[in-house]
Scaffold this motif. Structure first.
Motif, PDB file in Angstrom:
ATOM      1  N   GLY A  42      12.602   5.390  -3.488  1.00 34.19           N
ATOM      2  CA  GLY A  42      13.539   4.313  -3.209  1.00 34.19           C
ATOM      3  C   GLY A  42      14.950   4.828  -3.036  1.00 34.19           C
ATOM      4  O   GLY A  42      15.413   5.637  -3.834  1.00 34.19           O
ATOM      5  N   SER A 138      15.323   0.796  -0.669  1.00 37.63           N
ATOM      6  CA  SER A 138      14.399   0.780   0.467  1.00 37.63           C
ATOM      7  C   SER A 138      13.561   2.046   0.457  1.00 37.63           C
ATOM      8  O   SER A 138      13.980   3.073  -0.092  1.00 37.63           O
ATOM      9  CB  SER A 138      15.194   0.686   1.780  1.00 37.63           C
ATOM     10  N   VAL A 139      12.387   1.982   1.062  1.00 38.24           N
ATOM     11  CA  VAL A 139      11.576   3.186   1.267  1.00 38.24           C
ATOM     12  C   VAL A 139      11.483   3.513   2.749  1.00 38.24           C
ATOM     13  O   VAL A 139      10.830   4.484   3.137  1.00 38.24           O
ATOM     14  CB  VAL A 139      10.161   3.016   0.679  1.00 38.24           C
TER      15      VAL A 139
END
Length: 284
Positions: A42, A138-139
């Protein structure tokens, strides 16, 4: 333009701006893979990953075969190509962050200023500050259009190992070591097999620049704390174990309104590679 620090709320207001480039600089000196692994789990939305070991450092041996330290400066052309691959242009606002109080993000901040790029800042408080205001991670891997950043006149000076050696006798510059006190004194053989410090150096642990929450102290506090160590910042040299956390002290000096200090990129790891160079132990 943000040139030193940026708050999480200020970054959140610009996170989707295509003219901004956010770089995740997380790292672990004992586990070099940790930063990239953390990024995959992440990261800030739209952020790219910058490796301290590769993109933000150069070859440990110079063209002459001499060891230059654990994290020597990258060649400027190679650094420019990396920055362009991240979408950085001459007009880009770059923001560097980590999860370590700016310990590694400050390296990218300094490198961009070394290339003559002024619009670069460190996220004050890092990932913890970002998440503390409810901002998401976010990935997703961002798709960046190639940038066109160019090399301009640097904002920051450097010194060589020869300069530092000559300064021992001349005493014209104040050398500040950013390592922890036990390493400075020569009491931590796990990290520094050859312990101690450069004769005449003073100690300012980089974490002393931070508040308990991981954000930088205010300018007035930093000026007061650096005052006993540095009379003229333009006659000061910052060093550490390998030229990384020294940049944290350089950033703190900028925040304090005390610009002009130089970086010794090779730092302790280069210094002790030659056993003929003198070593001091104990307190300054």
């Amino acid at each position: 333009m943000y040139k030193t620090l940026i708050s999480a709320s200020e970054l959140a207001a610009h996170i989707a701006n295509p003219d901004w480039v956010v770089v995740d600089c997380r790292h672990d000196l004992m586990n070099p893979a940790a930063g990239r692994e953390g990024y995959a789990i992440g990261h800030l939305p739209g952020a790219v990953f910058g490796s301290i070991e590769t993109e933000l450092s150069g070859d440990r041996q110079g063209p002459d075969g001499v060891f230059r330290g654990r994290h020597p400066l990258p060649e400027k052309d190679a650094l420019v190509e990396t920055l362009r691959s991240w979408g950085v242009n001459d007009g880009s606002q770059v923001v560097a962050y980590d999860a370590h109080g700016g310990m590694f993000a400050a390296r990218l901040w300094w490198l961009l200023r070394w290339l003559g790029h002024e619009a670069v800042a460190v996220l004050d408080g890092g990932m913890a500050a970002w998440q503390s205001i409810g901002q998401p991670l976010s990935v997703d891997l961002p798709a960046k259009a190639p940038g066109a950043i160019t090399v301009r006149a640097p904002f920051v000076p450097t010194v060589t190992v020869v300069d530092v050696m000559n300064n021992i006798e001349k005493g014209e510059r104040t050398v500040i070591d950013a390592r922890a006190a036990d390493r400075f004194r020569g009491e931590n053989e796990t990290i520094d097999p050859v312990g101690g410090h450069i004769p005449g150096a003073k100690n300012r642990f980089f974490k002393d620049n931070l508040q308990p929450d991981g954000r930088f102290k205010d300018a007035e506090s930093l000026r007061a704390e650096f005052a006993p160590l540095i009379k003229d910042p333009q006659r000061a040299v910052m060093q550490c174990g390998s030229g990384v956390t020294a940049c944290h002290n350089l950033l703190a000096l900028e925040v304090a309104g005390l610009p002009g200090a130089a970086l010794y990129p090779g730092s302790w790891s280069e210094w002790v590679a030659d056993t003929t160079r003198p070593v001091a132990t104990g307190d300054a």
